[in-house]
Scaffold this motif. Structure first.
Motif, mmCIF file in Angstrom:
data_model
loop_
_atom_site.group_PDB
_atom_site.id
_atom_site.type_symbol
_atom_site.label_atom_id
_atom_site.label_comp_id
_atom_site.label_asym_id
_atom_site.label_seq_id
_atom_site.Cartn_x
_atom_site.Cartn_y
_atom_site.Cartn_z
ATOM 1 N N MET A 154 0.828 -1.207 0.000
ATOM 2 C CA MET A 154 0.000 0.000 0.000
ATOM 3 C C MET A 154 0.866 1.261 0.000
ATOM 4 O O MET A 154 0.536 2.249 -0.649
ATOM 5 N N ARG A 155 1.990 1.217 0.709
ATOM 6 C CA ARG A 155 2.856 2.397 0.710
ATOM 7 C C ARG A 155 3.461 2.610 -0.673
ATOM 8 O O ARG A 155 3.614 3.747 -1.119
ATOM 9 N N SER A 156 3.803 1.513 -1.340
ATOM 10 C CA SER A 156 4.335 1.644 -2.693
ATOM 11 C C SER A 156 3.262 2.155 -3.650
ATOM 12 O O SER A 156 3.522 3.011 -4.501
ATOM 13 N N ALA A 157 2.041 1.659 -3.490
ATOM 14 C CA ALA A 157 0.958 2.091 -4.373
ATOM 15 C C ALA A 157 0.531 3.519 -4.078
ATOM 16 O O ALA A 157 0.001 4.214 -4.952
ATOM 17 N N ALA A 158 0.749 3.984 -2.852
ATOM 18 C CA ALA A 158 0.309 5.326 -2.462
ATOM 19 C C ALA A 158 1.000 6.409 -3.264
ATOM 20 O O ALA A 158 0.506 7.540 -3.333
ATOM 21 N N ARG A 159 2.138 6.085 -3.871
ATOM 22 C CA ARG A 159 2.834 7.090 -4.667
ATOM 23 C C ARG A 159 2.002 7.567 -5.842
ATOM 24 O O ARG A 159 2.177 8.681 -6.335
ATOM 25 N N GLY A 201 16.360 -1.593 -4.964
ATOM 26 C CA GLY A 201 15.349 -2.589 -5.264
ATOM 27 C C GLY A 201 15.149 -3.538 -4.095
ATOM 28 O O GLY A 201 15.928 -3.562 -3.137
ATOM 29 N N GLY A 202 14.118 -4.360 -4.166
ATOM 30 C CA GLY A 202 13.817 -5.257 -3.062
ATOM 31 C C GLY A 202 14.939 -6.230 -2.765
ATOM 32 O O GLY A 202 15.302 -6.453 -1.603
ATOM 33 N N ALA A 203 15.528 -6.837 -3.806
ATOM 34 C CA ALA A 203 16.614 -7.798 -3.590
ATOM 35 C C ALA A 203 17.833 -7.120 -2.977
ATOM 36 O O ALA A 203 18.499 -7.679 -2.097
ATOM 37 N N ALA A 204 18.146 -5.904 -3.432
ATOM 38 C CA ALA A 204 19.291 -5.177 -2.878
ATOM 39 C C ALA A 204 19.069 -4.853 -1.403
ATOM 40 O O ALA A 204 19.994 -4.945 -0.589
ATOM 41 N N TRP A 205 17.824 -4.482 -1.055
ATOM 42 C CA TRP A 205 17.531 -4.215 0.355
ATOM 43 C C TRP A 205 17.674 -5.479 1.186
ATOM 44 O O TRP A 205 18.204 -5.450 2.308
ATOM 45 N N GLY A 206 17.200 -6.606 0.671
ATOM 46 C CA GLY A 206 17.340 -7.849 1.403
ATOM 47 C C GLY A 206 18.796 -8.207 1.653
ATOM 48 O O GLY A 206 19.175 -8.629 2.757
ATOM 49 N N SER A 207 19.636 -8.029 0.634
ATOM 50 C CA SER A 207 21.063 -8.321 0.796
ATOM 51 C C SER A 207 21.711 -7.365 1.792
ATOM 52 O O SER A 207 22.553 -7.776 2.602
ATOM 53 N N ILE A 254 10.649 -10.379 2.904
ATOM 54 C CA ILE A 254 9.523 -9.664 2.279
ATOM 55 C C ILE A 254 10.035 -8.749 1.172
ATOM 56 O O ILE A 254 9.453 -8.677 0.081
ATOM 57 N N LEU A 255 11.125 -8.054 1.442
ATOM 58 C CA LEU A 255 11.672 -7.145 0.433
ATOM 59 C C LEU A 255 12.188 -7.923 -0.777
ATOM 60 O O LEU A 255 12.079 -7.447 -1.915
ATOM 61 N N ARG A 256 12.745 -9.109 -0.545
ATOM 62 C CA ARG A 256 13.188 -9.927 -1.688
ATOM 63 C C ARG A 256 12.001 -10.337 -2.544
ATOM 64 O O ARG A 256 12.082 -10.340 -3.786
ATOM 65 N N ARG A 257 10.906 -10.736 -1.886
ATOM 66 C CA ARG A 257 9.723 -11.098 -2.669
ATOM 67 C C ARG A 257 9.202 -9.893 -3.445
ATOM 68 O O ARG A 257 8.658 -10.030 -4.542
ATOM 69 N N ALA A 258 9.376 -8.695 -2.883
ATOM 70 C CA ALA A 258 8.910 -7.486 -3.564
ATOM 71 C C ALA A 258 9.762 -7.136 -4.774
ATOM 72 O O ALA A 258 9.418 -6.198 -5.507
ATOM 73 N N GLU A 259 10.842 -7.865 -5.013
ATOM 74 C CA GLU A 259 11.645 -7.633 -6.220
ATOM 75 C C GLU A 259 10.806 -7.862 -7.470
ATOM 76 O O GLU A 259 11.068 -7.269 -8.532
ATOM 77 N N HIS A 315 9.548 -4.840 -9.374
ATOM 78 C CA HIS A 315 10.473 -4.008 -10.163
ATOM 79 C C HIS A 315 10.359 -2.537 -9.747
ATOM 80 O O HIS A 315 10.304 -1.627 -10.579
ATOM 81 N N ARG A 316 10.296 -2.331 -8.425
ATOM 82 C CA ARG A 316 10.230 -0.978 -7.884
ATOM 83 C C ARG A 316 11.343 -0.782 -6.870
ATOM 84 O O ARG A 316 11.883 -1.751 -6.311
ATOM 85 N N ARG A 317 11.679 0.469 -6.643
ATOM 86 C CA ARG A 317 12.744 0.817 -5.712
ATOM 87 C C ARG A 317 12.135 1.456 -4.467
ATOM 88 O O ARG A 317 11.118 2.148 -4.541
ATOM 89 N N PHE A 318 12.780 1.206 -3.336
ATOM 90 C CA PHE A 318 12.285 1.700 -2.057
ATOM 91 C C PHE A 318 13.356 2.560 -1.400
ATOM 92 O O PHE A 318 14.545 2.277 -1.516
ATOM 93 N N ASP A 319 12.896 3.574 -0.684
ATOM 94 C CA ASP A 319 13.842 4.400 0.053
ATOM 95 C C ASP A 319 14.011 3.859 1.469
ATOM 96 O O ASP A 319 13.317 2.936 1.901
#
Length: 967
Positions: free
Chosen positions: A95-100, A403-409, A438-443, A446-450
């Protein structure tokens, strides 16, 4: 098809009736809560609860008690479908990602995400799909806002689907569509007083399929809130034997306590009293409308003190644990410019770096260097070791969105830097690992998170504190978990306005007007539901219910008793209605009977004290016994050889500032110059340059300006007064810029805007000061002769001494060498004037001549005495003046040495004798217009004399320490 029966009954009666129906094995039950399921199970296991009243033991039956969500999931699974419901964290992230897509300049995506989540939940729980919601857009007041919400919600559902998950409402709607084609036992719906639209669809589907046997509502048939629910139910037949709710009002008590902590402590004492009188642990409950984690922690603490256990599970936020706290701090660190305090806390919390460092030494060195923060490049010139630490942290603090995978790592890399030592560490590391998963699954999005998004996920996670506790315990929880349970004694705490009843806030995105147009449940004020919950508390108590409320929060805020409690008291004492509304606490104290809720006597606590003896606080008893008695605790020392040696060592090298400290407060001198107590610098908390550094900066600027000022330029400047000549103003501004540029290179600003403001204000104030100072020089006929005149071996070692020897003062048999540095010496025609610059307005130095005689302002007078010896001049030719850089010239800042030299000598001898005699009384004067001895004291926050009004008055009534020492 037989219409289902509708029963109105209390929870305890519902439990017995449902247990009797289920004992045949022909029906199953859908329950509203875990408490309802527990009550039905207990009723089934109680003798006499089975179908036959003649049986002494219950029949062996298999009870199928499930919540409506579990029932729906089972239906869907039986149909061969196994959807995965998105977790709370996945829903929040999506929802936070979609809120943009709906964010605007007023509300950021973080706040908007939570608001969208609330509105979306209400729409979907009402049984509407987004396509159905879209059909109502034309009836909404703000179509543009609704279309933005719809875009965000559609994006949210796409993101959830990309995770291979579904929304919880989808499972309920799918189950409702499968009921007609499925087979199963008839269902008894028990304990609901309200349902969402999606839940009602299941009930209607059961009724349509002929599988709805009975509905039990835990309210009266005239309850306003429950009737709204009843009207939405399928056609039912009212059970004649339960047409009215059988209510037995328990004995009630009300009490008001001083603070919230006192309230919980005394309630726990009374619970212990009930246990001592024979009540079982399982028959007692402690309830509130809502309990915070801190409330639960206090209940556990006070219950332990009273000797019983409670069932409430203690939780703590993930960021309260060192690992969660460190991860959150590290992700925020780059945006906050790597604050020094944050780096130190990170290292102390166990974050390991490749370079081995001594954290304590690093902390002290960075404080002394006045490092507030900064990146490694800006820190390198001042502290190589600390810069290396920050450079390593920079590799973990993201500089951009990932990205989600980068955050997970990244989170996995951070976890590897912590040593896991306890079970709590394992739980915290596992929680962070789940966020990484969760962040890895969000990869897949194809969105980036701050960093703020990841920090938000961390802040929503709580860890469970699970100490070993016996199974027998007093139940504790909130009203919603209390539903369905019945206890003999119920203790309702936190009966406060804003807590019970809770305040309802209208949804800003989906207003009540829009909800009314769409047929959704309105938010409203919630009064009907809160009244029903209050009645359920009364229904859940068999013998007694005890209400309590605090009078204040413990820090000065008054608390109003709950309106529900006030109305309850009015029903009990209708003749005192006006008094209850006007002064609730006083009326309750006068009306309650002698066995009202009250603290347990000490005789009740003796067994507990025997089991857990309290330590004797010897130190506190000593302080109480010796206070105000001119003892060692008051600064009057018994001078042993060791103490005498330390005092004489301090007197072997004094500065005028040291003696001035003694004149202001002898105990401050003892702490600072004999015991070596120092202020703890907090550079990151100082918005502007440290006052000591700012004073040195101003001194250097003025020294450079006056040294370069030739006599001819000075005469020309005087002619241009009262304004400063443009050429001199430009020169002064250039010197200030050079000084600040040098400061920036040595001490980069943690807050650039504040540093720039300080640079501009320094130019403004020094221009005004120099103009006034030049006018004073012309009026007095004096000219600057010496600048930063330093004397004594200390300055010889520093290489800037103007006079190698110290000024030696002979106080009887005691020889006192005095060293110092004079800001400026003006002279002309056989006269000298000692000048001391003071940053600010120097209000503490007003009426300087009088304060020299009182012994509270000695620095400049001692400089003047030293000058008489160094320059071979008579005291009548020496004067002194304080020059406030922001206060102009004032005769009250000046003195003539000849008028004070005799009294000054007597003062020094008095002070020296007091030091040698071990007399260092505290003198907490705290008046800016006098001498304010507390201003630069390192222990002013914990001075016993200062914070005890009686002791402070006993010493400060003398006016100054000199008068006190004479007495």
């Amino acid at each position: 098809m037989t219409a289902p029966l509708l029963h109105f009954a209390r929870y305890r009666d519902i439990a017995a009736d449902v247990a009797a129906r289920l004992s045949t094995g022909a029906e199953d039950a859908i329950v509203a809560s875990g408490g309802m399921a527990t009550a039905i199970t207990a009723a089934a296991l109680t003798p006499g609860a089975a179908a036959s009243p003649n049986e002494s033991l219950p029949q062996a039956v298999s009870l199928e008690l499930v919540t409506i969500e579990v029932f729906a999931r089972k239906l869907v699974n039986d149909a061969g479908e196994y959807p995965r419901v998105a977790s709370d964290e996945e829903q929040r992230l999506a929802m936070r990602s979609a809120a943009r897509l709906a964010a605007d300049r007023i509300i950021d995506s973080q706040a908007l995400g939570a608001m969208l989540q609330r509105s979306y939940r209400d729409v979907r729980d009402a049984g509407l799909t987004l396509d159905e919601f879209e059909q109502h857009l034309g009836s909404m007041r703000s179509r543009r806002r609704a279309e933005a919400m719809l875009r965000a919600w559609r994006d949210y559902e796409r993101l959830i689907a990309d995770l291979g998950a579904v929304d919880p409402a989808d499972v309920l709607l799918r189950a409702a569509s499968l009921i007609e084609s499925s087979n199963g036992k008839p269902q008894v719906v028990a304990g609901f007083y309200d349902m969402t639209g999606a839940q009602l669809r299941i009930v209607h589907a059961l009724s349509k399929a002929g599988r709805l046997a009975a509905i039990f509502v835990p309210a009266s048939d005239d309850d306003a809130f429950a009737n709204h629910y009843v009207k939405q139910l399928p056609d039912c037949v009212l059970a004649p034997q339960s047409a009215t709710l059988r209510i037995k009002i328990p004995a009630s008590e009300i009490a008001q306590f001083e603070t919230r902590a006192v309230e919980l402590r005394e309630v726990c004492k009374v619970v212990n009293k009930r246990i001592d009188e024979g009540a079982s642990l399982a028959s007692i409950a402690i309830v509130a409308r809502s309990l915070t984690a801190h409330d639960i922690r206090l209940i556990h603490r006070f219950a332990d003190e009273s000797g019983f256990e409670v069932s409430a599970v203690e939780t703590s936020p993930l960021f309260a644990h060192r690992i969660g706290r460190s991860v959150r701090a590290l992700l925020r660190m780059r945006d906050r410019m790597f604050p020094r305090a944050g780096v130190m806390e990170l290292l102390r919390d166990g974050f390991t770096i490749s370079r081995q460092v001594n954290i304590d030494e690093l902390d002290v060195s960075t404080r002394r260097a006045n490092i507030a923060g900064g990146d490694s490049d800006s820190l390198r010139p001042r502290a190589d070791e600390y810069a290396d630490v920050v450079a390593e942290l920079e590799s973990f603090a993201p500089s951009s969105t990932l990205g989600g995978a980068a955050w997970g790592s990244l989170l996995d890399r951070i976890l590897q830097r912590f040593k896991i030592e306890t079970d709590a560490d394992v739980d915290a590391a596992e929680a962070v690992g789940q966020i990484a998963a969760i962040l890895r699954r969000a990869e897949a999005w194809h969105r980036r998170f701050d960093a703020a998004t990841v920090v938000d996920l961390i802040e929503q996670v709580s860890l469970t504190v699970t100490p070993d506790r016996p199974s027998a315990s007093v139940w504790a929880g909130d009203v919603m978990r209390f539903r369905g349970r019945t206890f003999d004694h119920v203790f309702v705490v936190r009966m406060e306005d804003e807590v019970f009843p809770q305040r309802r806030t209208e949804d800003p995105l989906l207003t009540d007007a829009d909800r009314r147009a769409m047929g959704l449940r309105e938010i409203g004020d919630g009064r009907d539901e809160e009244r029903l919950l209050f009645q359920l508390l009364l229904d859940g108590a068999s013998d007694s219910v005890h209400f309590s409320v605090a009078g204040s929060d413990g820090v000065g805020k008054l608390i109003r008793p709950s309106s529900l409690l006030r109305h309850f008291a009015i029903e009990k004492f209708p003749e005192r209605r006006a008094d209850i509304l006007r002064n609730f606490a006083a009326v309750m104290a006068s009306l309650l009977c002698e066995d009202r809720l009250q603290p347990v006597g000490i005789d009740r606590l003796k067994p507990v004290l025997t089991q857990k003896p309290r330590p004797v606080h010897t130190r506190q008893l000593q302080l109480i016994a010796r206070s105000g008695s001119r003892s060692t605790f008051d600064g009057y020392l018994d001078v042993t050889p060791e103490i005498d040696a330390r005092i004489r060592a301090a007197l072997s090298s004094l500065s005028p500032t040291h003696l001035e400290d003694f004149g202001e407060c002898p105990q401050k001198f003892l702490l600072k110059h004999i015991l070596g107590v120092r202020d703890v610098d907090e550079p990151e908390r100082e918005l502007h340059v440290n006052p000591r550094d700012k004073g040195s900066l101003d001194h250097r600027i003025l020294e450079r300006f006056y040294r370069a000022l030739s006599p001819r330029e000075l005469d020309a400047a005087v002619a241009a007064l009262p304004r400063l000549a443009p050429a001199l103003r430009e020169r002064l501004d250039g010197i200030i810029d050079d000084a600040f540029d040098d400061l920036d290179s040595r001490m980069p600003p943690f807050n650039r805007a504040m540093r720039d403001i300080e640079r501009r204000s320094t130019k403004r104030h020094l221009q005004t000061f120099v103009a006034a100072d030049l006018a004073d020089l012309e009026a007095s006929g004096l000219r600057p002769r010496e600048f930063e005149y330093a004397f004594g071996p200390k300055f010889v070692r520093r290489g800037n001494a103007a006079h190698a020897e110290a000024f030696v003062y002979q106080a009887g048999p005691l020889t006192i060498p005095i060293e110092g540095q004079i800001d400026r010496i003006d002279g002309n025609a056989g006269k000298l004037r000692i000048i001391d610059y003071k940053s600010g307005k120097a209000l503490r130095h007003l009426d300087l001549a009088d304060k020299i005689n009182r012994g509270v302002r000695m620095q400049l007078a001692l400089y003047a005495m030293a000058v008489t010896e160094f320059f071979g001049m008579d005291a009548s030719a020496i004067s002194g003046a304080i020059k406030p850089l922001r206060g102009g010239n004032d005769s009250r800042y000046s003195f003539a040495l000849a008028d004070h030299i005799d009294e000054l000598r007597r003062t020094i001898e008095l002070f020296a004798g007091s030091m040698i005699g071990g007399t260092f009384p505290a003198f907490p004067a705290d008046n800016d217009n006098d001498f304010n001895s507390c201003k630069y004291c390192p222990v002013n926050h914990s001075c016993r004399t200062k914070h005890n009004d009686a002791e402070a008055y006993a010493v400060t009534r003398h006016g100054d320490p000199k008068t006190l020492l004479k007495s």
